[in-house]
Enzyme design. Structure first.
Site, PDB file in Angstrom:
ATOM      1  N   ASP A 248     -32.503  28.667  -1.747  1.00 55.19           N
ATOM      2  CA  ASP A 248     -32.677  29.564  -2.896  1.00 55.19           C
ATOM      3  C   ASP A 248     -33.286  28.847  -4.107  1.00 55.19           C
ATOM      4  OD1 ASP A 248     -31.496  31.655  -1.505  1.00 55.19           O
ATOM      5  OD2 ASP A 248     -29.483  31.156  -2.230  1.00 55.19           O
TER       6      ASP A 248
ATOM      7  N   LYS B 251     -29.587  35.691  -8.520  1.00 55.70           N
ATOM      8  CA  LYS B 251     -30.545  36.457  -7.692  1.00 55.70           C
ATOM      9  C   LYS B 251     -29.796  37.359  -6.733  1.00 55.70           C
ATOM     10  CE  LYS B 251     -29.590  34.311  -3.711  1.00 55.70           C
ATOM     11  NZ  LYS B 251     -28.984  34.945  -2.569  1.00 55.70           N
TER      12      LYS B 251
END
Ligand code: C5P
Length: 313
Positions: free
Chosen positions: A153, A23
Protein backbone atom coordinates in the site's frame (compact mmCIF):
# COMPACT_ATOMS: atom_id res chain seq x y z
CA UNK A 1 17.57 32.46 12.62
CA UNK A 2 20.79 34.45 12.14
CA UNK A 3 22.69 35.91 15.11
CA UNK A 4 20.90 39.24 14.53
CA UNK A 5 17.59 37.50 15.19
CA UNK A 6 16.37 38.03 11.61
CA UNK A 7 15.13 34.76 10.05
CA UNK A 8 17.68 33.43 7.55
CA UNK A 9 15.55 32.70 4.48
CA UNK A 10 18.40 30.78 2.83
CA UNK A 11 18.58 28.17 5.61
CA UNK A 12 17.12 24.85 4.50
CA UNK A 13 13.79 23.84 6.01
CA UNK A 14 14.16 21.21 8.71
CA UNK A 15 10.52 20.47 9.52
CA UNK A 16 7.82 19.03 7.28
CA UNK A 17 4.26 18.09 8.12
CA UNK A 18 1.30 16.59 6.34
CA UNK A 19 -1.78 14.44 6.86
CA UNK A 20 -1.30 10.73 6.23
CA UNK A 21 -4.72 10.00 4.73
CA UNK A 22 -6.16 6.49 4.96
CA UNK A 23 -7.17 4.47 1.89
CA UNK A 24 -9.93 2.14 0.87
CA UNK A 25 -9.88 -0.28 -2.06
CA UNK A 26 -12.97 0.18 -4.23
CA UNK A 27 -12.16 -3.14 -5.80
CA UNK A 28 -9.48 -5.59 -4.79
CA UNK A 29 -8.63 -8.76 -6.65
CA UNK A 30 -5.86 -11.04 -5.51
CA UNK A 31 -4.36 -12.73 -8.56
CA UNK A 32 -1.62 -15.34 -8.86
CA UNK A 33 0.77 -16.18 -6.04
CA UNK A 34 4.38 -15.54 -7.05
CA UNK A 35 7.20 -18.01 -6.31
CA UNK A 36 8.26 -15.48 -3.63
CA UNK A 37 4.95 -16.06 -1.80
CA UNK A 38 3.68 -12.56 -2.65
CA UNK A 39 0.51 -12.14 -4.67
CA UNK A 40 -0.23 -10.11 -7.73
CA UNK A 41 -3.00 -7.58 -7.13
CA UNK A 42 -5.47 -5.54 -9.12
CA UNK A 43 -7.06 -2.77 -7.12
CA UNK A 44 -8.61 0.68 -7.23
CA UNK A 45 -7.14 2.73 -4.39
CA UNK A 46 -8.99 5.78 -3.04
CA UNK A 47 -7.78 8.13 -0.30
CA UNK A 48 -10.07 9.20 2.54
CA UNK A 49 -10.20 12.54 4.38
CA UNK A 50 -9.55 10.63 7.62
CA UNK A 51 -5.82 10.76 8.35
CA UNK A 52 -3.02 10.85 10.90
CA UNK A 53 -1.09 14.10 11.47
CA UNK A 54 2.57 13.48 10.73
CA UNK A 55 5.46 15.85 11.54
CA UNK A 56 9.09 15.08 10.66
CA UNK A 57 11.96 17.17 12.11
CA UNK A 58 15.58 16.75 11.09
CA UNK A 59 17.24 19.47 13.27
CA UNK A 60 17.66 16.91 16.07
CA UNK A 61 20.51 14.80 17.43
CA UNK A 62 18.81 11.43 17.81
CA UNK A 63 16.31 9.22 16.04
CA UNK A 64 12.85 9.14 17.64
CA UNK A 65 9.23 8.31 16.89
CA UNK A 66 6.38 9.43 19.08
CA UNK A 67 2.84 8.21 18.36
CA UNK A 68 -0.25 9.34 20.24
CA UNK A 69 -4.03 9.10 19.86
CA UNK A 70 -6.82 7.04 21.37
CA UNK A 71 -6.98 4.64 18.38
CA UNK A 72 -3.68 3.14 19.57
CA UNK A 73 -4.41 -0.25 21.18
CA UNK A 74 -3.52 -0.69 24.88
CA UNK A 75 -0.58 -2.92 23.88
CA UNK A 76 0.86 -0.03 21.84
CA UNK A 77 2.20 -0.10 18.30
CA UNK A 78 5.08 -2.53 18.93
CA UNK A 79 8.83 -1.89 18.78
CA UNK A 80 9.68 1.49 17.29
CA UNK A 81 12.20 0.12 14.77
CA UNK A 82 9.53 -2.21 13.33
CA UNK A 83 7.12 0.70 12.79
CA UNK A 84 6.66 1.34 9.06
CA UNK A 85 7.08 5.11 9.50
CA UNK A 86 10.46 4.51 11.16
CA UNK A 87 11.44 1.99 8.51
CA UNK A 88 10.50 4.55 5.82
CA UNK A 89 12.90 7.11 7.36
CA UNK A 90 15.60 4.44 7.64
CA UNK A 91 15.11 3.39 4.01
CA UNK A 92 15.27 7.05 2.87
CA UNK A 93 18.47 7.65 4.91
CA UNK A 94 20.07 4.49 3.56
CA UNK A 95 19.19 5.34 -0.05
CA UNK A 96 20.25 9.00 0.04
CA UNK A 97 22.78 9.27 2.90
CA UNK A 98 20.51 11.79 4.68
CA UNK A 99 19.28 12.42 7.39
CA UNK A 100 21.31 10.99 10.27
CA UNK A 101 18.69 11.84 12.83
CA UNK A 102 14.96 12.50 12.88
CA UNK A 103 12.05 13.11 15.18
CA UNK A 104 8.79 11.72 13.82
CA UNK A 105 5.56 12.66 15.58
CA UNK A 106 2.34 10.91 14.63
CA UNK A 107 -1.08 11.85 15.95
CA UNK A 108 -3.07 8.74 15.04
CA UNK A 109 -6.71 8.84 13.98
CA UNK A 110 -6.82 5.92 11.52
CA UNK A 111 -7.92 2.72 13.30
CA UNK A 112 -4.92 0.42 13.72
CA UNK A 113 -4.93 -2.97 11.95
CA UNK A 114 -8.19 -2.25 10.17
CA UNK A 115 -7.22 -2.56 6.49
CA UNK A 116 -7.32 1.23 5.99
CA UNK A 117 -3.57 1.47 5.34
CA UNK A 118 -2.82 3.53 8.47
CA UNK A 119 0.76 2.33 9.02
CA UNK A 120 1.46 2.49 5.28
CA UNK A 121 -0.01 6.02 5.07
CA UNK A 122 2.31 7.12 7.89
CA UNK A 123 5.26 5.61 6.00
CA UNK A 124 4.18 7.35 2.79
CA UNK A 125 3.85 10.65 4.68
CA UNK A 126 7.37 10.29 6.14
CA UNK A 127 8.79 9.67 2.65
CA UNK A 128 6.95 12.70 1.22
CA UNK A 129 8.04 14.87 4.18
CA UNK A 130 11.71 13.85 4.00
CA UNK A 131 11.76 14.32 0.23
CA UNK A 132 10.31 17.83 0.64
CA UNK A 133 13.16 18.99 2.91
CA UNK A 134 15.98 16.79 1.58
CA UNK A 135 19.08 18.59 0.27
CA UNK A 136 18.92 16.12 -2.66
CA UNK A 137 15.31 15.06 -3.26
CA UNK A 138 14.65 11.77 -5.05
CA UNK A 139 12.78 11.75 -8.36
CA UNK A 140 9.25 10.32 -8.09
CA UNK A 141 10.12 6.91 -9.53
CA UNK A 142 12.95 6.42 -7.02
CA UNK A 143 10.71 7.48 -4.12
CA UNK A 144 8.05 4.99 -5.28
CA UNK A 145 10.67 2.22 -5.53
CA UNK A 146 11.64 2.91 -1.90
CA UNK A 147 7.96 2.88 -0.97
CA UNK A 148 7.45 -0.48 -2.71
CA UNK A 149 10.18 -2.03 -0.55
CA UNK A 150 8.02 -1.20 2.52
CA UNK A 151 4.70 -2.80 1.52
CA UNK A 152 1.98 -3.09 -1.11
CA UNK A 153 0.00 0.00 0.00
CA UNK A 154 2.96 2.34 0.51
CA UNK A 155 3.59 3.36 -3.14
CA UNK A 156 0.00 4.64 -3.58
CA UNK A 157 0.17 6.30 -0.16
CA UNK A 158 3.40 8.10 -1.20
CA UNK A 159 1.76 9.67 -4.25
CA UNK A 160 -0.05 12.97 -4.56
CA UNK A 161 -3.02 11.40 -6.37
CA UNK A 162 -6.28 10.64 -4.53
CA UNK A 163 -7.44 7.77 -6.80
CA UNK A 164 -5.32 5.26 -8.71
CA UNK A 165 -5.50 1.84 -10.24
CA UNK A 166 -2.78 -0.34 -8.73
CA UNK A 167 -1.43 -3.67 -9.90
CA UNK A 168 1.65 -5.89 -9.60
CA UNK A 169 2.35 -5.89 -5.86
CA UNK A 170 0.78 -2.43 -5.67
CA UNK A 171 3.84 -0.70 -7.10
CA UNK A 172 2.39 -0.23 -10.61
CA UNK A 173 0.05 2.73 -10.46
CA UNK A 174 -2.15 4.62 -12.86
CA UNK A 175 -3.80 7.76 -11.44
CA UNK A 176 -7.40 7.96 -12.61
CA UNK A 177 -9.77 10.96 -12.71
CA UNK A 178 -10.64 12.33 -9.29
CA UNK A 179 -14.14 11.36 -8.20
CA UNK A 180 -16.56 13.74 -6.44
CA UNK A 181 -16.34 13.43 -2.63
CA UNK A 182 -18.75 10.94 -1.05
CA UNK A 183 -19.69 10.28 2.54
CA UNK A 184 -18.04 7.16 3.98
CA UNK A 185 -19.04 5.33 7.16
CA UNK A 186 -16.52 2.99 8.74
CA UNK A 187 -17.39 0.17 11.13
CA UNK A 188 -14.13 -0.20 13.08
CA UNK A 189 -13.98 -3.39 15.11
CA UNK A 190 -11.93 -3.81 18.28
CA UNK A 191 -10.04 -6.67 16.61
CA UNK A 192 -7.79 -6.78 13.57
CA UNK A 193 -7.25 -9.32 10.80
CA UNK A 194 -3.66 -10.32 10.11
CA UNK A 195 -2.84 -9.59 6.45
CA UNK A 196 -0.45 -12.58 6.01
CA UNK A 197 -3.15 -14.84 7.53
CA UNK A 198 -5.76 -13.49 5.12
CA UNK A 199 -3.50 -14.22 2.13
CA UNK A 200 -2.88 -17.72 3.52
CA UNK A 201 -6.63 -18.37 3.92
CA UNK A 202 -7.06 -17.35 0.27
CA UNK A 203 -4.26 -19.69 -0.84
CA UNK A 204 -5.80 -22.54 1.17
CA UNK A 205 -9.22 -21.89 -0.35
CA UNK A 206 -7.83 -21.94 -3.90
CA UNK A 207 -5.72 -24.94 -4.92
CA UNK A 208 -4.78 -23.11 -8.05
CA UNK A 209 -5.58 -19.78 -9.54
CA UNK A 210 -6.94 -19.32 -13.05
CA UNK A 211 -7.73 -15.71 -13.78
CA UNK A 212 -10.93 -14.76 -15.52
CA UNK A 213 -10.43 -12.57 -18.55
CA UNK A 214 -11.39 -8.97 -17.78
CA UNK A 215 -11.10 -5.66 -19.54
CA UNK A 216 -10.94 -2.63 -17.28
CA UNK A 217 -12.31 0.39 -19.10
CA UNK A 218 -10.82 3.66 -17.92
CA UNK A 219 -14.07 5.57 -18.44
CA UNK A 220 -15.83 3.15 -16.05
CA UNK A 221 -13.51 4.39 -13.31
CA UNK A 222 -14.72 7.98 -13.62
CA UNK A 223 -18.23 7.56 -12.22
CA UNK A 224 -19.44 6.29 -8.84
CA UNK A 225 -22.34 4.37 -10.40
CA UNK A 226 -19.94 2.44 -12.62
CA UNK A 227 -17.45 1.85 -9.82
CA UNK A 228 -20.32 0.50 -7.68
CA UNK A 229 -20.82 -2.19 -10.36
CA UNK A 230 -17.14 -3.16 -10.09
CA UNK A 231 -16.98 -3.03 -6.28
CA UNK A 232 -15.61 -6.31 -4.92
CA UNK A 233 -13.03 -7.59 -2.46
CA UNK A 234 -11.60 -11.12 -2.85
CA UNK A 235 -10.72 -11.23 0.87
CA UNK A 236 -14.40 -11.18 1.92
CA UNK A 237 -14.89 -14.82 0.88
CA UNK A 238 -12.32 -15.98 3.44
CA UNK A 239 -12.53 -13.24 6.11
CA UNK A 240 -16.33 -12.81 6.56
CA UNK A 241 -16.96 -16.51 7.41
CA UNK A 242 -14.34 -16.30 10.18
CA UNK A 243 -15.68 -13.11 11.81
CA UNK A 244 -19.45 -13.05 12.32
CA UNK A 245 -19.46 -9.32 13.16
CA UNK A 246 -17.94 -8.53 9.74
CA UNK A 247 -20.46 -10.73 7.91
CA UNK A 248 -23.40 -9.17 9.83
CA UNK A 249 -22.27 -5.63 9.07
CA UNK A 250 -21.71 -6.34 5.36
CA UNK A 251 -25.19 -7.93 5.14
CA UNK A 252 -26.87 -5.07 6.91
CA UNK A 253 -25.26 -2.36 4.81
CA UNK A 254 -25.89 -4.24 1.56
CA UNK A 255 -29.56 -4.60 2.54
CA UNK A 256 -29.63 -0.85 3.23
CA UNK A 257 -28.26 -0.14 -0.28
CA UNK A 258 -30.87 -2.48 -1.82
CA UNK A 259 -33.69 -1.00 0.26
CA UNK A 260 -33.01 2.59 -0.72
CA UNK A 261 -32.12 1.57 -4.30
CA UNK A 262 -28.83 3.51 -4.28
CA UNK A 263 -27.09 2.82 -7.62
CA UNK A 264 -23.88 4.33 -6.21
CA UNK A 265 -23.97 2.44 -2.90
CA UNK A 266 -20.91 0.37 -1.98
CA UNK A 267 -20.39 -1.79 1.15
CA UNK A 268 -17.10 -3.68 1.32
CA UNK A 269 -14.46 -5.06 3.60
CA UNK A 270 -11.50 -2.62 3.76
CA UNK A 271 -8.33 -4.34 2.47
CA UNK A 272 -7.94 -7.63 4.35
CA UNK A 273 -10.11 -6.28 7.20
CA UNK A 274 -11.32 -5.92 9.81
CA UNK A 275 -12.98 -2.55 8.99
CA UNK A 276 -16.15 -2.55 6.87
CA UNK A 277 -17.02 0.60 4.93
CA UNK A 278 -20.19 2.00 3.42
CA UNK A 279 -20.43 4.64 0.73
CA UNK A 280 -23.99 5.85 0.44
CA UNK A 281 -25.64 9.21 0.07
CA UNK A 282 -28.23 8.21 2.67
CA UNK A 283 -26.31 6.84 5.57
CA UNK A 284 -28.17 4.84 8.25
CA UNK A 285 -27.89 6.39 11.70
CA UNK A 286 -26.86 3.12 13.40
CA UNK A 287 -26.35 -0.60 12.89
CA UNK A 288 -29.56 -2.43 13.88
CA UNK A 289 -28.28 -6.00 13.92
CA UNK A 290 -25.81 -5.07 16.71
CA UNK A 291 -22.81 -7.16 15.66
CA UNK A 292 -20.80 -8.58 18.56
CA UNK A 293 -18.27 -7.14 19.35
CA UNK A 294 -19.81 -3.85 18.37
CA UNK A 295 -17.78 -1.58 16.10
CA UNK A 296 -16.90 2.06 16.61
CA UNK A 297 -18.60 4.06 13.85
CA UNK A 298 -16.36 6.68 12.19
CA UNK A 299 -17.70 9.09 9.60
CA UNK A 300 -15.46 10.57 6.93
CA UNK A 301 -15.51 11.06 3.16
CA UNK A 302 -13.50 10.14 0.10
CA UNK A 303 -10.77 12.67 -0.67
CA UNK A 304 -10.62 14.83 -3.77
CA UNK A 305 -7.03 15.83 -3.07
CA UNK A 306 -3.97 14.63 -1.18
CA UNK A 307 -2.97 17.08 1.57
CA UNK A 308 0.24 18.87 0.55
CA UNK A 309 3.45 18.73 2.59
CA UNK A 310 4.07 21.98 4.50
CA UNK A 311 7.69 22.83 5.24
CA UNK A 312 9.15 25.22 7.80
CA UNK A 313 12.42 25.82 9.68
O1 C5P B 1 2.24 -5.29 2.03
P1 C5P B 1 2.06 -5.68 3.44
O2 C5P B 1 3.26 -5.39 4.29
O3 C5P B 1 0.78 -5.21 4.05
O4 C5P B 1 1.96 -7.28 3.42
C1 C5P B 1 1.89 -8.09 4.56
C2 C5P B 1 1.97 -9.55 4.14
O5 C5P B 1 0.88 -9.88 3.28
C3 C5P B 1 3.21 -9.93 3.35
O6 C5P B 1 4.27 -10.24 4.19
C4 C5P B 1 2.72 -11.14 2.57
O7 C5P B 1 2.67 -12.28 3.41
C5 C5P B 1 1.28 -10.77 2.25
N1 C5P B 1 1.18 -10.11 0.92
C6 C5P B 1 1.13 -10.89 -0.22
N2 C5P B 1 1.03 -10.27 -1.45
C7 C5P B 1 0.93 -8.93 -1.55
C8 C5P B 1 0.96 -8.12 -0.40
C9 C5P B 1 1.09 -8.74 0.83
O8 C5P B 1 1.20 -12.11 -0.15
N3 C5P B 1 0.81 -8.37 -2.76
Amino acid sequence: MTTSGVPDRTAPATTARTVAQAKINLFLRVLAREASGYHQLETLFCRLELGDDVVVRTDVRNRSLDASGDVIPPAGLGPVDRNLAWRAAEAFAKATGWPNAWAIEIRKRIPVGGGLGGGSADAGAVLRCLNAISPAPLPTHALLALAASLGADVPFLSMDEPVALGWGRGERLLPVPVLPARAVVLACFPFGVSTPDAYRWLDDARDSFSPEAAVLELDRLGSWARIAQLAHNDFEAVVAPRFAAIATTLNEWRSHIDRIGDPEGIALLAGSGATVFLLSDRVPSALHDAPEPSPRIVRTSTATRVVAVEVSD
